[in-house]
Design a protein around this motif. Sequence first.
Motif, PDB file in Angstrom:
ATOM      1  N   ARG A   1       0.846  -1.191   0.000  1.00 29.35           N
ATOM      2  CA  ARG A   1       0.000   0.000   0.000  1.00 29.35           C
ATOM      3  C   ARG A   1       0.882   1.242   0.000  1.00 29.35           C
ATOM      4  O   ARG A   1       1.876   1.320   0.711  1.00 29.35           O
ATOM      5  CB  ARG A   1      -0.914   0.003   1.213  1.00 29.35           C
ATOM      6  CG  ARG A   1      -1.815   1.232   1.270  1.00 29.35           C
ATOM      7  CD  ARG A   1      -2.935   1.068   2.248  1.00 29.35           C
ATOM      8  NE  ARG A   1      -3.943   0.194   1.632  1.00 29.35           N
ATOM      9  CZ  ARG A   1      -4.958  -0.327   2.298  1.00 29.35           C
ATOM     10  NH1 ARG A   1      -5.106  -0.089   3.581  1.00 29.35           N
ATOM     11  NH2 ARG A   1      -5.835  -1.081   1.670  1.00 29.35           N
TER      12      ARG A   1
ATOM     13  N   ILE B   1      -4.671   6.785  -1.719  1.00 26.19           N
ATOM     14  CA  ILE B   1      -4.297   5.513  -1.103  1.00 26.19           C
ATOM     15  C   ILE B   1      -4.354   4.469  -2.208  1.00 26.19           C
ATOM     16  O   ILE B   1      -5.392   4.279  -2.844  1.00 26.19           O
ATOM     17  CB  ILE B   1      -5.246   5.139   0.045  1.00 26.19           C
ATOM     18  CG1 ILE B   1      -5.232   6.237   1.108  1.00 26.19           C
ATOM     19  CG2 ILE B   1      -4.855   3.782   0.633  1.00 26.19           C
ATOM     20  CD1 ILE B   1      -6.254   6.031   2.205  1.00 26.19           C
TER      21      ILE B   1
ATOM     22  N   ASP C   1      -3.426   0.523  -3.606  1.00 24.24           N
ATOM     23  CA  ASP C   1      -3.080  -0.875  -3.353  1.00 24.24           C
ATOM     24  C   ASP C   1      -2.435  -1.423  -4.618  1.00 24.24           C
ATOM     25  O   ASP C   1      -2.978  -1.265  -5.717  1.00 24.24           O
ATOM     26  CB  ASP C   1      -4.333  -1.686  -3.008  1.00 24.24           C
ATOM     27  CG  ASP C   1      -4.949  -1.257  -1.687  1.00 24.24           C
ATOM     28  OD1 ASP C   1      -4.197  -0.843  -0.781  1.00 24.24           O
ATOM     29  OD2 ASP C   1      -6.178  -1.328  -1.562  1.00 24.24           O
TER      30      ASP C   1
END
Length: 116
Positions: free
Chosen positions: A78, A101, A103
């Motif tokens: 992440r 954010i 991933d």
Amino acid sequence: MSEQHISVWIDELVSLAVGGQWEVAFEKFYHQDIEKTDLDGVPVTGMSQNIENGRSFSSKISNVRDFSCAGKIVKGNRSFIVWSFDFDVECKPFKVTEVAIQDWEDGKIIKERFFA
């Protein structure tokens, strides 16, 4: 894929985006099945739809006063990028500091969410 790899990729992604090459960055670092959620909270899935949305938004931007990265963090798969934006969208001021954010999966961003 290590945190160090992701950190280097983030630096390149930021450099491309700030240099006006956001599409190159998107095609290089985003997964074909990307799920991206902008500040409106509506998730958009797939490379082509996200690129189309990006083109539409970019075409409305003028008077760029700030478009920069204020920081990054990588932990595991992440990453967090802090963006600083100050420009006009359809002649209206748009000034925000937001966090992306991300991933990562197989060297690509599979999910990205923005918060301000």
